[in-house]
Design a protein around this motif. Sequence first.
Motif, mmCIF file in Angstrom:
data_model
loop_
_atom_site.group_PDB
_atom_site.id
_atom_site.type_symbol
_atom_site.label_atom_id
_atom_site.label_comp_id
_atom_site.label_asym_id
_atom_site.label_seq_id
_atom_site.Cartn_x
_atom_site.Cartn_y
_atom_site.Cartn_z
ATOM 1 N N ILE A 1 -15.469 119.193 -20.185
ATOM 2 C CA ILE A 1 -16.302 118.489 -19.213
ATOM 3 C C ILE A 1 -15.539 118.243 -17.918
ATOM 4 C CG2 ILE A 1 -17.492 116.297 -18.757
ATOM 5 C CD1 ILE A 1 -18.119 116.147 -21.739
ATOM 6 N N ARG A 2 -14.232 117.951 -18.054
ATOM 7 C CA ARG A 2 -13.439 117.609 -16.878
ATOM 8 C C ARG A 2 -12.625 118.770 -16.332
ATOM 9 N NH1 ARG A 2 -12.447 112.392 -15.794
ATOM 10 N NH2 ARG A 2 -11.685 113.367 -13.880
ATOM 11 N N GLY A 3 -12.542 119.830 -17.060
ATOM 12 C CA GLY A 3 -11.738 120.950 -16.591
ATOM 13 C C GLY A 3 -10.961 121.559 -17.722
ATOM 14 N N SER A 4 -10.209 122.612 -17.409
ATOM 15 C CA SER A 4 -9.535 123.358 -18.466
ATOM 16 C C SER A 4 -8.022 123.221 -18.426
ATOM 17 C CB SER A 4 -9.894 124.849 -18.323
ATOM 18 O OG SER A 4 -9.426 125.345 -17.076
ATOM 19 N N HIS A 5 -7.492 122.333 -17.608
ATOM 20 C CA HIS A 5 -6.045 122.239 -17.475
ATOM 21 C C HIS A 5 -5.430 121.659 -18.739
ATOM 22 C CE1 HIS A 5 -6.087 123.478 -13.312
ATOM 23 N NE2 HIS A 5 -7.035 122.583 -13.064
ATOM 24 N N GLY A 6 -4.191 122.076 -19.008
ATOM 25 C CA GLY A 6 -3.496 121.597 -20.193
ATOM 26 C C GLY A 6 -3.336 120.088 -20.206
ATOM 27 N N ALA A 7 -3.118 119.483 -19.036
ATOM 28 C CA ALA A 7 -2.952 118.031 -18.970
ATOM 29 C C ALA A 7 -4.215 117.314 -19.418
ATOM 30 C CB ALA A 7 -2.591 117.613 -17.543
ATOM 31 N N ASN B 1 2.088 134.192 -22.803
ATOM 32 C CA ASN B 1 3.160 134.338 -21.814
ATOM 33 C C ASN B 1 2.621 134.244 -20.395
ATOM 34 O OD1 ASN B 1 5.398 134.589 -23.490
ATOM 35 N ND2 ASN B 1 5.187 136.808 -23.684
ATOM 36 N N LEU B 2 1.459 134.859 -20.153
ATOM 37 C CA LEU B 2 0.870 134.815 -18.815
ATOM 38 C C LEU B 2 0.426 133.402 -18.458
ATOM 39 C CD1 LEU B 2 -1.251 138.099 -18.896
ATOM 40 C CD2 LEU B 2 0.852 137.692 -17.604
ATOM 41 N N ASP C 1 -1.858 129.342 -13.781
ATOM 42 C CA ASP C 1 -3.224 129.864 -13.781
ATOM 43 C C ASP C 1 -3.427 130.961 -12.738
ATOM 44 O OD1 ASP C 1 -3.680 128.098 -15.765
ATOM 45 O OD2 ASP C 1 -5.224 126.930 -14.740
ATOM 46 N N ALA C 2 -2.822 130.792 -11.565
ATOM 47 C CA ALA C 2 -3.018 131.783 -10.499
ATOM 48 C C ALA C 2 -2.468 133.143 -10.917
ATOM 49 C CB ALA C 2 -2.348 131.303 -9.214
ATOM 50 N N GLN C 3 -1.257 133.133 -11.491
ATOM 51 C CA GLN C 3 -0.640 134.386 -11.922
ATOM 52 C C GLN C 3 -1.436 135.024 -13.056
ATOM 53 O OE1 GLN C 3 2.011 135.786 -10.536
ATOM 54 N NE2 GLN C 3 2.204 137.506 -11.961
ATOM 55 N N GLY D 1 -6.193 139.322 -14.682
ATOM 56 C CA GLY D 1 -7.466 139.506 -15.364
ATOM 57 C C GLY D 1 -7.690 138.603 -16.552
ATOM 58 N N VAL D 2 -6.847 137.591 -16.755
ATOM 59 C CA VAL D 2 -6.999 136.681 -17.886
ATOM 60 C C VAL D 2 -7.919 135.528 -17.497
ATOM 61 C CG1 VAL D 2 -5.813 135.081 -19.434
ATOM 62 C CG2 VAL D 2 -4.728 137.240 -18.815
ATOM 63 N N ASN D 3 -8.915 135.272 -18.324
ATOM 64 C CA ASN D 3 -9.772 134.097 -18.142
ATOM 65 C C ASN D 3 -9.010 132.894 -18.699
ATOM 66 O OD1 ASN D 3 -11.691 132.019 -18.424
ATOM 67 N ND2 ASN D 3 -13.360 133.477 -18.698
ATOM 68 N N THR D 4 -8.364 132.135 -17.822
ATOM 69 C CA THR D 4 -7.439 131.091 -18.262
ATOM 70 C C THR D 4 -8.141 129.990 -19.057
ATOM 71 O OG1 THR D 4 -7.693 129.992 -16.120
ATOM 72 C CG2 THR D 4 -5.836 131.509 -16.372
ATOM 73 N N GLN D 5 -9.340 129.606 -18.638
ATOM 74 C CA GLN D 5 -10.052 128.551 -19.359
ATOM 75 C C GLN D 5 -10.406 128.992 -20.775
ATOM 76 O OE1 GLN D 5 -13.544 127.076 -17.390
ATOM 77 N NE2 GLN D 5 -14.095 125.680 -19.044
ATOM 78 N N LEU D 6 -10.984 130.173 -20.899
ATOM 79 C CA LEU D 6 -11.348 130.687 -22.216
ATOM 80 C C LEU D 6 -10.124 130.897 -23.082
ATOM 81 C CD1 LEU D 6 -13.415 131.863 -24.207
ATOM 82 C CD2 LEU D 6 -13.124 134.079 -23.056
ATOM 83 N N MET D 7 -9.057 131.478 -22.514
ATOM 84 C CA MET D 7 -7.867 131.771 -23.296
ATOM 85 C C MET D 7 -7.181 130.496 -23.770
ATOM 86 S SD MET D 7 -6.131 134.043 -24.736
ATOM 87 C CE MET D 7 -7.103 135.366 -24.008
#
Length: 339
Positions: A148-154, A225-226, A231-233, A238-244
């Motif tokens: 709901i608030r985002g996908s960041h690890g924090a 590893n990516l 997230d930018a890298q 081509g990695v969907n960071t939120q899904l991954m």
Amino acid sequence: MRILYAILACVLVVCIVIATSVGPAGIGWNHTLSALLRAIPGVESLLAEHLAPVTPAQSGLILGVRLPRVILAALTGAGLSIAGAVMQGVFANSLAEPGVTGVSAGAAVGAVFVIVFGGVCLPPWFLTLTAFLGALAATVAVQLLAGIRGSHGATLLLVGIAINALLGAVVSATIANADSSDKAQGAMFWLNGDLSAASWRDVSVMVIPLIFGSLLLLFLSPELNLLTLGDAQATSTGVNTQLMRHLLLGLAALVTAAAVSVTGIISFVGLVVPHICRLLFGANHRRILPLSLLVGAIFLVLADLVARLLLHPVVLQTGTVTAFIGAPVLLYLVARRAR
């Protein structure tokens, strides 16, 4: 690294044979190895002349009592360690561990409810099933609330801490309202983690989700590893960071849920083992995940052996031994990080 993997695999096999040999009824390692080999179809006919004789009583003790406990310890240590390594990578925090996403607390709620309020008519596997479902429910709740608030690890970390606190209060309130001291003691015993009543049924319950989740995590180690690069890298490749991120944490939670639903909460394995592997072999998760898996299996097999033998005839809980070992190591790692 392949040589190192092979060496660790051999060490694990040796530890399993030794742990299966040791106990109040002394059985030599050669008889233990003979019983283990005879259990493999076709081996007895090929090596009959070279195998030590084993009585039915010895075979029953080795294969029916000791071996399932040792195998359960190896699987649990491997699962908790690889889950811890993944969570440390996703959160970019070397002090993260499997319980941080609420999975252990969810399992605790399910198990404690069955122990305190369940009737004697419930089958033994019902507690394991309830703990597993509670762990998965807590994981889903953390993933949804964090999404709901985002996908960041924090964000995931903070939501996991909040869920842990909430479920911990539920567990405490449930134990406090137990109608007998035996039920409260049984709940506390489960919360400390133990392998003393391990059986092949327990192994069969957790082996499929644990191995399935661990294999997928090994397969996704390049993506992990990516993610650690930012997230930018990761997005640029081509990695969907939120899904991954959610997929990795979901699989790590599945592995953890499979383990703790059977053994109870065994602390520090998923924290200390991957952290030490990272210190010794670097931050490449293609190496860290398989190393954590093997070292974690060895560590918990030996910790369970110590639990059985240290104060014999008094048997310590396995979770107590891992806490005795893990807490000083954690304090050392924190002090080292501060310096």
